[in-house]
Structure formats: structure tokens, C-alpha cells
Scaffold this motif. Structure first.
Motif, mmCIF file in Angstrom:
data_model
loop_
_atom_site.group_PDB
_atom_site.id
_atom_site.type_symbol
_atom_site.label_atom_id
_atom_site.label_comp_id
_atom_site.label_asym_id
_atom_site.label_seq_id
_atom_site.Cartn_x
_atom_site.Cartn_y
_atom_site.Cartn_z
ATOM 1 N N HIS A 189 17.880 46.300 34.578
ATOM 2 C CA HIS A 189 19.227 45.721 34.516
ATOM 3 C C HIS A 189 20.009 46.327 33.343
ATOM 4 N N ALA A 190 19.363 46.440 32.187
ATOM 5 C CA ALA A 190 20.007 47.044 31.013
ATOM 6 C C ALA A 190 20.327 48.512 31.272
ATOM 7 N N GLU A 191 19.434 49.205 31.959
ATOM 8 C CA GLU A 191 19.676 50.619 32.280
ATOM 9 C C GLU A 191 20.875 50.763 33.221
ATOM 10 N N ALA A 192 20.964 49.872 34.207
ATOM 11 C CA ALA A 192 22.089 49.925 35.148
ATOM 12 C C ALA A 192 23.414 49.672 34.434
ATOM 13 N N LEU A 193 23.438 48.719 33.501
ATOM 14 C CA LEU A 193 24.656 48.458 32.735
ATOM 15 C C LEU A 193 25.006 49.637 31.834
ATOM 16 N N ASP A 194 23.990 50.334 31.334
ATOM 17 C CA ASP A 194 24.244 51.528 30.530
ATOM 18 C C ASP A 194 24.892 52.610 31.389
ATOM 19 N N VAL A 200 26.822 51.969 33.932
ATOM 20 C CA VAL A 200 28.201 51.501 34.081
ATOM 21 C C VAL A 200 29.031 51.925 32.875
ATOM 22 N N ALA A 201 28.462 51.753 31.664
ATOM 23 C CA ALA A 201 29.164 52.163 30.443
ATOM 24 C C ALA A 201 29.469 53.654 30.475
ATOM 25 N N GLU A 202 28.531 54.458 30.960
ATOM 26 C CA GLU A 202 28.776 55.890 31.094
ATOM 27 C C GLU A 202 29.938 56.157 32.040
ATOM 28 N N PHE A 203 29.960 55.422 33.152
ATOM 29 C CA PHE A 203 31.026 55.629 34.134
ATOM 30 C C PHE A 203 32.374 55.177 33.576
ATOM 31 N N LEU A 204 32.388 54.102 32.785
ATOM 32 C CA LEU A 204 33.634 53.674 32.152
ATOM 33 C C LEU A 204 34.199 54.775 31.271
ATOM 34 N N PHE A 205 33.311 55.580 30.697
ATOM 35 C CA PHE A 205 33.745 56.686 29.848
ATOM 36 C C PHE A 205 34.174 57.899 30.673
ATOM 37 N N CYS A 206 33.316 58.355 31.584
ATOM 38 C CA CYS A 206 33.623 59.601 32.298
ATOM 39 C C CYS A 206 34.534 59.377 33.491
ATOM 40 N N GLY A 207 34.486 58.184 34.084
ATOM 41 C CA GLY A 207 35.347 57.881 35.210
ATOM 42 C C GLY A 207 34.966 58.606 36.476
ATOM 43 N N LEU A 265 32.176 57.384 23.766
ATOM 44 C CA LEU A 265 31.054 56.912 24.574
ATOM 45 C C LEU A 265 30.178 55.956 23.779
ATOM 46 N N GLY A 266 29.920 56.268 22.513
ATOM 47 C CA GLY A 266 29.078 55.404 21.686
ATOM 48 C C GLY A 266 29.669 54.017 21.522
ATOM 49 N N VAL A 267 31.004 53.943 21.434
ATOM 50 C CA VAL A 267 31.665 52.638 21.298
ATOM 51 C C VAL A 267 31.484 51.829 22.569
ATOM 52 N N ILE A 268 31.699 52.459 23.717
ATOM 53 C CA ILE A 268 31.556 51.747 24.991
ATOM 54 C C ILE A 268 30.114 51.290 25.189
ATOM 55 N N ARG A 269 29.162 52.161 24.855
ATOM 56 C CA ARG A 269 27.761 51.781 25.008
ATOM 57 C C ARG A 269 27.369 50.658 24.069
ATOM 58 N N SER A 270 28.056 50.536 22.939
ATOM 59 C CA SER A 270 27.711 49.495 21.968
ATOM 60 C C SER A 270 28.217 48.122 22.392
ATOM 61 N N LEU A 271 29.077 48.082 23.412
ATOM 62 C CA LEU A 271 29.631 46.811 23.870
ATOM 63 C C LEU A 271 28.618 46.136 24.781
ATOM 64 N N GLY A 278 26.532 43.069 26.671
ATOM 65 C CA GLY A 278 26.782 41.771 27.286
ATOM 66 C C GLY A 278 28.251 41.560 27.613
ATOM 67 N N ASP A 279 28.751 40.366 27.312
ATOM 68 C CA ASP A 279 30.112 39.989 27.673
ATOM 69 C C ASP A 279 31.170 40.803 26.940
ATOM 70 N N ALA A 280 30.813 41.458 25.842
ATOM 71 C CA ALA A 280 31.789 42.272 25.102
ATOM 72 C C ALA A 280 32.343 43.392 25.967
ATOM 73 N N LEU A 281 31.561 43.845 26.947
ATOM 74 C CA LEU A 281 32.017 44.909 27.831
ATOM 75 C C LEU A 281 33.171 44.432 28.707
ATOM 76 N N LEU A 282 33.238 43.127 28.955
ATOM 77 C CA LEU A 282 34.287 42.582 29.811
ATOM 78 C C LEU A 282 35.516 42.137 29.038
ATOM 79 N N THR A 283 35.394 41.946 27.753
ATOM 80 C CA THR A 283 36.508 41.424 26.965
ATOM 81 C C THR A 283 37.233 42.508 26.182
#
Length: 341
Positions: free
Chosen positions: A73-78, A80-87, A214-220, A222-227
Motif C-alpha cells: 500500500h505504501a509502495e502504491a502511494l509512492d 502516486v506521488a511520482e505520478f503527481l510529479f511527472c504527470g 519530487l522529494g517534497v511530494i514524496r514527503s507528504l 498520509g492525509d498531507a498528500l490530499l491537503t
């Protein structure tokens, strides 16, 4: 000279050519395909994460044996964080999947945005260009907020800014998310064209203007990624927009209730067969999902499936199906599996 030879036409100006064409349209001999950015599951394939993708596609919220477990689950969210960066712009997504070169991806994003801005002169008159540039910046920085023309610029009439936004949407740089009362299907039957938000073309392009490393997005976590801004809403919006068959024009709606004591807004509403599906991109516990609960009470249409997308593991909580962001492309499958209320 070449009967039967297929011809493919594409480009940001194609919609303008079709809107103003004076030639006879050969009905029945033309196919329209509406193609959007690369999607998250495509990115997983490019990254050679076939095992993770297979687990996501086989996940059933009602069957705990299919759940990913904390580590996956954590890997899948990671991812997602990558995709938020690269799009999902193909060159940026493919480059990052290949070597995770963040600097190269940011350069690609900047080049694409600069080209879009320069391209405006091709479909706007000289007098319109400054207004379309303002609309472009507004769509880029204020996506997923109810559009108010005064926020685009106080220096131009609303009518002019409306026309500038329409040009931007015709170029597919942004797409309106239109309010619907959701009284029935199709959602277009009860939509209000005067109330709308904008979904920008791509989350990677949107984030590149911050820029969020990318490091900032990955550091978000839990819920910080949504806020943090509207990253998660943009991620969900562009996936829902292009979820359908490519020959159908992409459309997206949301639900809004405005009152003195009971304001509510549901981020997205879609329909799956004969079921209306309100979707909230939300942090926090189910009990905090006031808008979804008000939607359920206010909308009389019987077949509804309430969904919350978050960073949490899948679960069924009361009347709300809670799914992690990485399952956004599985929403329709799960709605068809689960009975609507």
C-alpha cells in the motif's frame, strides 16, 4: 488519388478548424477520438510494475484477502506521488519511468507550458491574446475552484473573460467541471452551465509551476498528500475525465449546494450505467464527509454509490466506499460489483 487511404488529423488547433469548417463533412466516414494524458496504470506498466498493477486491478474492498498490505500500500502511494510529479504528458511520463530523472522532467514540463503559451496566438486574435494568457494562468493555478471571472482579472468584462476561457477549453488545455443537480441520468440533463470549475490538462504540468520537487511530494505522507493544494483533485479529475470510451467526448460534473446554513460541494459526480456516483477526494474519517452525507440526503435519485478517495486502505464504512487514490481507474469496476443504495 488514393481511395481508402486512412488520414489522421491531430493537434491543439484541430478543434478550431472543425468548429469553423466550411467544407462538407463526410458523415459516416470520420471517427473522432478524444485522447487525454497518460494515466496512472499506464505509468505503472511503463515502470514495469506489473505485479503491483495486477494486485490493484484484483483488489476487492469487501475481501480483505485481496488487500495490498501495509508495505505494498505504501509502495502504491509512492507511485502516486511520482505520478503527481511527472504527470501524464507522454514524454515526461516515459522519461521518468525510464530513469527517474527529475531535472529532465521539469525541463520537459517547462518546454510544454512555454509552447502552449506561445501557441495561443494561433487561435486568438491580437486583442484576445492578453485575456487568454490570463485565463491560462488562472486555469493553471486555480483549478478545481468555482470559476469567478473577477479572480481572473478585474480589468476586463466578464463576457470577454468567458470567451477567453472558452477558447482555452476548445484547445483542451482545460475542461469545465459543470454543476449538476444529479436529479437523474444523464447528468447533463440537469446541469447548470453558469456554475463550473476547471480541470487543467495535467497534474505534472500544474505542479511544475510551483515547483514542487519530487522529494517534497514524496514527503507528504498520509492525509498531507490530499491537503497540499489541489494535486489530488487534479489527479482524480483527469483520470475520471478520460475514463470512458475514446469516441465519446469527455465530460465531468460536480455537485454544489449553496445555502445560508448548509453549503456543500462534492468534488466529482459521474454515472456508471444507471448509478450516480458522487466522489470526494478527502482526508479524515468518514464522519467528516459532510458533503457526501448531504448529497445522499438531498438527491432523491435512488441508485447512488458514494465514494471517498484518500490515502487510506480500502474499506466500506457505513454508506461510503473508501478507496485509495491508486484505485481511481477501478471505480467503475467496483461500482458494477457493489449494489447501489
Amino acid at each position: 488519388d488514393y481511395p481508402g487511404l486512412p488520414v489522421i488529423a491531430a493537434g491543439s488547433l484541430l478543434e478550431f478548424t472543425l468548429a469553423e469548417h466550411s467544407f462538407p463533412m463526410p458523415v459516416g466516414r470520420i471517427e473522432f477520438m478524444h485522447l487525454g494524458p497518460v494515466r496512472f496504470e499506464d505509468y505503472l506498466l511503463a515502470r514495469k510494475d506489473e505485479y503491483l498493477l495486477g494486485r490493484i486491478r484484483g483488489l476487492d474492498p469487501g475481501d480483505s484477502s485481496t488487500h495490498l498490505g501495509d508495505s505494498l500500500h505504501a509502495e502504491a502511494l509512492d507511485r502516486v506521488a511520482e505520478f503527481l510529479f511527472c504527470g501524464g504528458m507522454p514524454e515526461a511520463s516515459a522519461r521518468f519511468a525510464q530513469d527517474q530523472n527529475a531535472a529532465a522532467v521539469m525541463e520537459i514540463h517547462t518546454r510544454i507550458l512555454d509552447t502552449y503559451r506561445a501557441d495561443i496566438v494561433k487561435y486568438a486574435s491580437r486583442a484576445e491574446v492578453p485575456k487568454v494568457h490570463l485565463a491560462f494562468d488562472y486555469a493553471l493555478h486555480c483549478s478545481h475552484q468555482k470559476v469567478k471571472y473577477s479572480r481572473i482579472s478585474p480589468d476586463y468584462p466578464s463576457r470577454d473573460l468567458k470567451e477567453a476561457l472558452q477558447l482555452l477549453c476548445l484547445a483542451k488545455i482545460a475542461t469545465p467541471i459543470i454543476h449538476s443537480t444529479c436529479a437523474g441520468i444523464p447528468l447533463e440533463a440537469t446541469q447548470d452551465l453558469k456554475r463550473f470549475k476547471l480541470c487543467f490538462l495535467d497534474v505534472g504540468l500544474m505542479n511544475s509551476t510551483a515547483p514542487l520537487a519530487l522529494g517534497v511530494i514524496r514527503s507528504l505522507k498520509g492525509d498531507a498528500l490530499l491537503t497540499r493544494g489541489t494535486m489530488a483533485e487534479q489527479f482524480v479529475g483527469q483520470h475520471l475525465l478520460y475514463r470512458g470510451l475514446p469516441y465519446r467526448e469527455p465530460r465531468l460534473h460536480y455537485w454544489l449546494r449553496e445555502g445560508k446554513s448548509a453549503n456543500a460541494e462534492v468534488d466529482f459526480t459521474i454515472s456508471v450505467n444507471d448509478t450516480i456516483v458522487p466522489i470526494e477526494v478527502k482526508a479524515g474519517a468518514t464522519g467528516w464527509l459532510k458533503s457526501l452525507h448531504l448529497f445522499n440526503q438531498a438527491v432523491a435519485y435512488k441508485k447512488k454509490r458514494l465514494i471517498r478517495l484518500s490515502t487510506r486502505a480500502p474499506s466500506q464504512e457505513a454508506s461510503i466506499l473508501s478507496l485509495p487514490l491508486y484505485m481511481v481507474q477501478q471505480v467503475e469496476r467496483l461500482v458494477e460489483m457493489e449494489p447501489a443504495s
